[in-house]
Design a protein around this motif. Structure first.
Motif, PDB file in Angstrom:
ATOM      1  N   TYR A  77      19.207 -58.052  62.942  1.00 24.58           N
ATOM      2  CA  TYR A  77      18.275 -57.170  62.475  1.00 24.58           C
ATOM      3  C   TYR A  77      17.314 -56.695  63.659  1.00 24.58           C
ATOM      4  O   TYR A  77      16.824 -55.342  63.824  1.00 24.58           O
ATOM      5  CB  TYR A  77      17.335 -57.769  61.403  1.00 24.58           C
ATOM      6  CG  TYR A  77      16.026 -56.975  61.168  1.00 24.58           C
ATOM      7  CD1 TYR A  77      16.025 -55.606  60.244  1.00 24.58           C
ATOM      8  CD2 TYR A  77      14.779 -57.020  61.540  1.00 24.58           C
ATOM      9  CE1 TYR A  77      14.919 -55.029  59.845  1.00 24.58           C
ATOM     10  CE2 TYR A  77      13.890 -56.544  61.381  1.00 24.58           C
ATOM     11  CZ  TYR A  77      14.007 -55.478  60.316  1.00 24.58           C
ATOM     12  OH  TYR A  77      12.819 -54.875  60.092  1.00 24.58           O
ATOM     13  N   CYS A  78      16.835 -57.620  64.440  1.00 27.01           N
ATOM     14  CA  CYS A  78      15.883 -57.498  65.565  1.00 27.01           C
ATOM     15  C   CYS A  78      16.513 -56.426  66.592  1.00 27.01           C
ATOM     16  O   CYS A  78      15.756 -55.745  67.082  1.00 27.01           O
ATOM     17  CB  CYS A  78      15.519 -58.418  66.062  1.00 27.01           C
ATOM     18  SG  CYS A  78      14.456 -59.754  65.140  1.00 27.01           S
ATOM     19  N   ASP A  81      16.374 -52.896  64.958  1.00 27.44           N
ATOM     20  CA  ASP A  81      15.073 -52.564  64.727  1.00 27.44           C
ATOM     21  C   ASP A  81      14.423 -51.957  66.046  1.00 27.44           C
ATOM     22  O   ASP A  81      13.724 -50.902  65.964  1.00 27.44           O
ATOM     23  CB  ASP A  81      14.503 -53.579  64.032  1.00 27.44           C
ATOM     24  CG  ASP A  81      13.103 -52.973  63.334  1.00 27.44           C
ATOM     25  OD1 ASP A  81      13.380 -51.738  62.693  1.00 27.44           O
ATOM     26  OD2 ASP A  81      12.272 -53.628  63.390  1.00 27.44           O
ATOM     27  N   LEU A  85      13.306 -48.150  65.737  1.00 27.79           N
ATOM     28  CA  LEU A  85      11.907 -47.781  65.580  1.00 27.79           C
ATOM     29  C   LEU A  85      11.570 -46.560  66.545  1.00 27.79           C
ATOM     30  O   LEU A  85      10.694 -45.619  66.171  1.00 27.79           O
ATOM     31  CB  LEU A  85      10.940 -49.191  65.863  1.00 27.79           C
ATOM     32  CG  LEU A  85      10.992 -49.975  64.769  1.00 27.79           C
ATOM     33  CD1 LEU A  85      10.121 -51.188  65.204  1.00 27.79           C
ATOM     34  CD2 LEU A  85      10.533 -49.457  63.434  1.00 27.79           C
ATOM     35  N   ALA A  90       9.104 -45.681  62.288  1.00 29.88           N
ATOM     36  CA  ALA A  90       8.697 -46.743  61.426  1.00 29.88           C
ATOM     37  C   ALA A  90       9.470 -46.955  60.178  1.00 29.88           C
ATOM     38  O   ALA A  90      10.331 -48.106  59.891  1.00 29.88           O
ATOM     39  CB  ALA A  90       7.273 -47.122  61.232  1.00 29.88           C
ATOM     40  N   SER A  94      13.156 -49.092  60.415  1.00 30.45           N
ATOM     41  CA  SER A  94      13.295 -50.321  59.595  1.00 30.45           C
ATOM     42  C   SER A  94      14.109 -50.307  58.313  1.00 30.45           C
ATOM     43  O   SER A  94      14.687 -51.281  58.201  1.00 30.45           O
ATOM     44  CB  SER A  94      11.680 -50.654  59.103  1.00 30.45           C
ATOM     45  OG  SER A  94      10.901 -50.920  60.218  1.00 30.45           O
ATOM     46  N   THR A  95      14.321 -49.138  57.872  1.00 31.67           N
ATOM     47  CA  THR A  95      15.415 -49.065  56.657  1.00 31.67           C
ATOM     48  C   THR A  95      16.832 -49.296  57.432  1.00 31.67           C
ATOM     49  O   THR A  95      17.629 -49.942  56.752  1.00 31.67           O
ATOM     50  CB  THR A  95      15.279 -47.435  55.999  1.00 31.67           C
ATOM     51  OG1 THR A  95      13.857 -47.427  55.527  1.00 31.67           O
ATOM     52  CG2 THR A  95      16.190 -47.532  54.969  1.00 31.67           C
ATOM     53  N   ALA A  97      17.496 -50.632  59.873  1.00 34.61           N
ATOM     54  CA  ALA A  97      17.630 -52.154  60.351  1.00 34.61           C
ATOM     55  C   ALA A  97      17.917 -53.204  59.233  1.00 34.61           C
ATOM     56  O   ALA A  97      18.561 -54.197  59.330  1.00 34.61           O
ATOM     57  CB  ALA A  97      16.525 -52.622  61.095  1.00 34.61           C
ATOM     58  N   LEU A  98      17.171 -52.814  58.017  1.00 36.94           N
ATOM     59  CA  LEU A  98      17.497 -53.842  56.857  1.00 36.94           C
ATOM     60  C   LEU A  98      18.872 -53.481  56.312  1.00 36.94           C
ATOM     61  O   LEU A  98      19.364 -54.310  55.737  1.00 36.94           O
ATOM     62  CB  LEU A  98      16.314 -53.096  55.770  1.00 36.94           C
ATOM     63  CG  LEU A  98      15.128 -53.695  56.070  1.00 36.94           C
ATOM     64  CD1 LEU A  98      13.932 -53.214  54.966  1.00 36.94           C
ATOM     65  CD2 LEU A  98      15.004 -55.255  55.970  1.00 36.94           C
TER      66      LEU A  98
END
Length: 114
Positions: A77-78, A81, A85, A90, A94-95, A97-98
């Protein structure tokens, strides 16, 4: 009653570990690395110790495998993300990465369950 005692002890021991790791985090340089020593490792250790005491080694090993899988999924994820980003903003970054986190976590859960 045993379950209630386990929950209370997990909260207490987890809190003690959080305080201990927070003290370590205060001494770490650079400060952005201090988060590594914050809540997650201390709660994990406290939980594993009490799992061994109340449920045995096999359940603790299963919990530890789940923690490792979760850490790997969070790392993915990191890694996604941070660049997402900057490129997507944002909400969309973030979506995205989720979605990657969920897919990676599901794949790891399936692999570990086998």
């Amino acid at each position: 009653m045993k379950m209630l005692l386990e929950i209370v002890l997990k909260a207490f021991i987890g809190g003690l570990f959080v305080v201990g790791f927070a003290l370590v985090a205060e001494t770490v340089q650079p400060k952005r690395l201090a988060g590594v020593f914050a809540a997650a490792p201390s709660v994990a250790l406290g939980g594993l110790i009490l799992t061994v005491v109340f449920k045995g080694n096999l359940e603790a090993a299963e919990a530890a495998r789940g923690m490792v899988a979760g850490a790997l999924a969070f790392t993915a994820y990191c890694l996604i993300d941070v660049p997402a980003l900057g490129r997507l903003g944002a909400v969309r970054g973030s979506t995205a990465a989720l979605v990657v986190w969920f897919a990676f976590a599901a794949a790891l859960a399936f692999a570990v369950a086998r």
